[in-house]
Motif scaffolding. Structure first.
Motif, PDB file in Angstrom:
ATOM      1  N   GLY A 194     -14.876  -2.004  -4.278  1.00 23.62           N
ATOM      2  CA  GLY A 194     -15.988  -2.536  -4.908  1.00 23.62           C
ATOM      3  C   GLY A 194     -16.541  -2.715  -3.211  1.00 23.62           C
ATOM      4  N   SER A 233     -16.962   0.023  -0.631  1.00 29.07           N
ATOM      5  CA  SER A 233     -17.654   1.021  -0.862  1.00 29.07           C
ATOM      6  C   SER A 233     -19.325  -0.094  -1.105  1.00 29.07           C
ATOM      7  N   HIS A 267     -22.800   2.882  -6.010  1.00 28.50           N
ATOM      8  CA  HIS A 267     -21.403   1.985  -5.505  1.00 28.50           C
ATOM      9  C   HIS A 267     -20.490   1.913  -6.697  1.00 28.50           C
ATOM     10  N   VAL A 268     -19.770   2.023  -6.741  1.00 24.08           N
ATOM     11  CA  VAL A 268     -18.416   1.916  -8.484  1.00 24.08           C
ATOM     12  C   VAL A 268     -18.238   0.721  -8.513  1.00 24.08           C
ATOM     13  N   PHE A 298     -16.942   4.997  -3.693  1.00 28.63           N
ATOM     14  CA  PHE A 298     -15.681   4.474  -4.384  1.00 28.63           C
ATOM     15  C   PHE A 298     -15.341   3.798  -3.425  1.00 28.63           C
ATOM     16  N   TRP A 358     -12.511   1.387 -12.687  1.00 28.08           N
ATOM     17  CA  TRP A 358     -12.342   3.139 -12.723  1.00 28.08           C
ATOM     18  C   TRP A 358     -11.532   3.168 -13.616  1.00 28.08           C
ATOM     19  N   GLY A 362     -14.706  -0.785  -7.706  1.00 32.54           N
ATOM     20  CA  GLY A 362     -14.081   0.455  -7.455  1.00 32.54           C
ATOM     21  C   GLY A 362     -12.723   1.526  -8.365  1.00 32.54           C
TER      22      GLY A 362
END
Length: 136
Positions: free
Chosen positions: A93, A96, A113-114, A89, A121, A117
């Motif tokens: 994003g 990542s 990956h998140v 992350f 989160w 990002g």
């Protein structure tokens, strides 16, 4: 004569996202704390100080990723030799996605990956350590 960029960042992101797993923030939060998952924070140290950290995440500056992943590199980090899932992350994003694709191309697996990002989160209520207090 100016440079002619033939594959811009949008193309690179599209190509990366087409071949990697993307986790919505809520799904990533559900993985947090598992022994078989390593979260990898690619953000700059200044971003970590300003925004806070994801508890337990490994900090790997984006510029060092390839060198830390490769066991042949003098900069190799043993964390990347573990048989675990690596969830990358950054702030939003982009870094990542590119990093997860690069790590996957290098043979690291499984990776994800998140999406969105660290920003996503936080919005999803994921745990955070530190960061500057909000302006009043």
């Amino acid at each position: 004569m100016p440079q002619t960029i033939t594959r811009g960042y949008k193309t690179l992101l599209d190509e990366a996202n087409a071949k990697i797993e993307t986790l919505p923030a809520a799904d990533a939060i559900a993985l947090h704390g598992r022994e078989d998952v390593v979260f990898v924070d690619l953000r700059d140290p200044r971003e970590l100080e300003r925004e806070g950290r994801l508890p337990g995440a490994v900090h790997c500056p984006r510029g060092m990723l390839e060198f830390w992943v490769d066991p042949e590199s003098p900069y190799h980090k043993p964390v990347f030799a573990q048989d675990k899932t690596f969830v990358f992350f950054c702030a939003g994003g982009w870094r990542s996605a590119l990093s997860a694709a690069t790590a996957q191309d290098m043979g690291l697996k499984p990776v994800a990956h998140v999406q969105g990002g660290f920003t996503a989160w936080k919005k999803a209520g994921g745990p955070i350590d530190g960061g500057e207090p909000p302006e009043l």
